[in-house]
Design an enzyme around this catalytic site. Structure first.
Site, PDB file in Angstrom:
ATOM      1  N   ARG A  54     -16.921  -8.536  91.990  1.00 25.04           N
ATOM      2  CA  ARG A  54     -15.523  -8.907  91.782  1.00 25.04           C
ATOM      3  C   ARG A  54     -15.413 -10.421  91.841  1.00 25.04           C
ATOM      4  O   ARG A  54     -16.351 -11.123  92.178  1.00 25.04           O
ATOM      5  CB  ARG A  54     -14.624  -8.253  92.842  1.00 25.04           C
ATOM      6  N   GLY A  55     -14.208 -10.906  91.527  1.00 28.45           N
ATOM      7  CA  GLY A  55     -14.009 -12.335  91.345  1.00 28.45           C
ATOM      8  C   GLY A  55     -14.171 -12.648  89.875  1.00 28.45           C
ATOM      9  O   GLY A  55     -15.159 -12.256  89.253  1.00 28.45           O
ATOM     10  N   ARG A  94     -11.424  -3.990  83.595  1.00 27.18           N
ATOM     11  CA  ARG A  94     -10.304  -4.577  84.334  1.00 27.18           C
ATOM     12  C   ARG A  94      -9.492  -5.429  83.368  1.00 27.18           C
ATOM     13  O   ARG A  94     -10.068  -6.128  82.530  1.00 27.18           O
ATOM     14  CB  ARG A  94     -10.800  -5.422  85.518  1.00 27.18           C
ATOM     15  N   GLN A 202     -10.086  -8.570 101.105  1.00 26.00           N
ATOM     16  CA  GLN A 202     -11.137  -9.491 100.670  1.00 26.00           C
ATOM     17  C   GLN A 202     -11.204 -10.742 101.536  1.00 26.00           C
ATOM     18  O   GLN A 202     -12.274 -11.331 101.704  1.00 26.00           O
ATOM     19  CB  GLN A 202     -10.927  -9.904  99.209  1.00 26.00           C
ATOM     20  N   ASP A 243      -7.390 -15.685  88.439  1.00 27.83           N
ATOM     21  CA  ASP A 243      -8.019 -14.816  87.454  1.00 27.83           C
ATOM     22  C   ASP A 243      -7.589 -15.130  86.038  1.00 27.83           C
ATOM     23  O   ASP A 243      -8.291 -14.795  85.095  1.00 27.83           O
ATOM     24  CB  ASP A 243      -7.705 -13.352  87.780  1.00 27.83           C
ATOM     25  N   ASN A 253      -3.294 -14.561  90.406  1.00 19.58           N
ATOM     26  CA  ASN A 253      -4.343 -14.437  91.429  1.00 19.58           C
ATOM     27  C   ASN A 253      -4.037 -13.196  92.267  1.00 19.58           C
ATOM     28  O   ASN A 253      -3.045 -12.500  92.044  1.00 19.58           O
ATOM     29  CB  ASN A 253      -4.396 -15.695  92.296  1.00 19.58           C
TER      30      ASN A 253
END
Length: 353
Positions: A54-55, A94, A202, A243, A253
């Site tokens: 992720r990220g 995603r 997170q 993002d 974000n």
């Protein structure tokens, strides 16, 4: 808890043999460090969707290697069909992180320039392109860290939301990159405050894990404690990742970021978004047009609990991201410099759009 040097973690990379995507399963951190070797497009899709990787930058790197691996394993006669199908399929994993689409589009463009070449040459070139995306991400993070470091002074308190450290990129991170740069330069006394970042935690599981492992003075707080902390005067600056950034500077974000920005404006605390140029979406004029991912209700009601913590049948609102208005952002730190409002003009001046 196992402590690891964050800068020796392989968040995402290609195996030495070039036949598998290797990721650290972030759903198990901080209690278990487990690396996964993935070869099937379906498994890479699941790893992205389930947040094992992720990220935004790390997702882009993983997708690029995933597209290459589809070509690597395809019979010569099916190479093109399987490569393009993998690109299309991985793009559905995603919806918000623009790096995913940027990386896959880059892989498609690379393939377009390879038509007519021998299958072995095509595979080698696609591998090189995916590796270049990863290598460039590392250098971009280093550069963001360098520019962010210019804003820091000894003893400052830094608040961050979610995880935009080395675990969110190929190395160094975006929002935490200035902290790593500060450690490299011997800047002393920094204090990092990590929002817990519900519902997926997170900040607690990943950012706090990175910062404690790096030897940084780290404090964890629940998201709804941020106002109290800011009012206490302990926060001097805020760094967050993103993002997707619209042309006007609106930034998507992790959910809760916009609330942090509103509080920062109230308390007069500088609020910076750390954004690789690959997250700037020139096709989107404002944050109103950024698609927001909604995730499974179970993440809110039961994922981190021994027993379900909400009544059966209750409705759940679970957006993964929110959009911070450009007016609330002090500056956007890119690999080419710090951009300030008006953002579209600033992006253009640095050649980012």
């Amino acid at each position: 808890m196992i402590l690891l040097d964050p800068l020796k973690i392989d968040t995402v990379r290609l195996s030495d043999e070039g036949d598998a995507l290797v990721i650290i399963d972030q759903t198990l951190l901080p209690n278990e460090v487990k690396y996964l070797s993935l070869t099937r497009t379906e498994d890479i899709w699941e790893a992205i969707r389930a947040l094992r990787v992720r990220g935004a930058p790390a997702i882009g790197v993983a997708a690029a290697f995933g597209a290459y691996l589809a070509a690597f394993y395809a019979p010569d006669a099916e190479l093109e069909a399987r490569f393009l199908a993998a690109c299309d399929y991985l793009a559905t994993s995603r919806p918000t992180a623009v790096n995913l689409f940027w990386a896959l589009d880059r892989m498609r463009r690379a393939y377009d320039g390879l038509r007519g070449r021998a299958p072995g040459d095509v595979r080698a070139a696609l591998r090189a392109e995916a590796q270049a995306i990863m290598d460039e991400d590392i250098e971009i993070s280093r550069s963001i860290g360098k520019y962010g470091l210019e804003l820091l002074r000894p003893g400052m308190g830094i608040l961050t939301h979610c995880n935009a450290g080395t675990l969110a990129t190929a190395k160094y991170g975006t929002a935490l990159a200035p902290v790593y740069a500060a450690l490299d330069h011997g800047l002393s006394g920094l204090r990092v405050y990590c929002d817990e970042t519900r519902p997926l935690l997170q900040g607690a599981r990943l950012s706090a894990f990175e910062m404690v492992s790096a030897g940084v003075d780290t404090t964890l707080l629940c998201d709804n404690m941020a106002s109290s902390l800011m009012k206490s005067g302990k926060v001097d600056i805020i760094f967050v990742g993103c993002d997707r950034v619209a042309r006007n500077g609106d930034a998507a974000n992790k959910i809760g970021t916009s609330g942090v920005a509103i509080l920062a404006a109230h308390y007069g605390i500088p609020f910076y978004v750390c954004a690789p140029s690959s997250t700037i979406d020139v096709a989107i004029a404002s944050g109103e047009d950024i698609p927001i991912e909604f995730r499974d209700p179970s993440e809110v009601t039961e994922l981190w609990y021994k027993k379900r913590m909400a009544p059966e049948g209750v409705g759940v609102y679970n957006p993964a991201f929110d959009v911070t208005d450009a007016s609330l952002i002090t500056g956007i730190i890119t690999e080419r410099g710090i951009v300030r409002a008006p953002y579209e003009e600033g992006f253009r001046a640095l050649g980012l759009v």
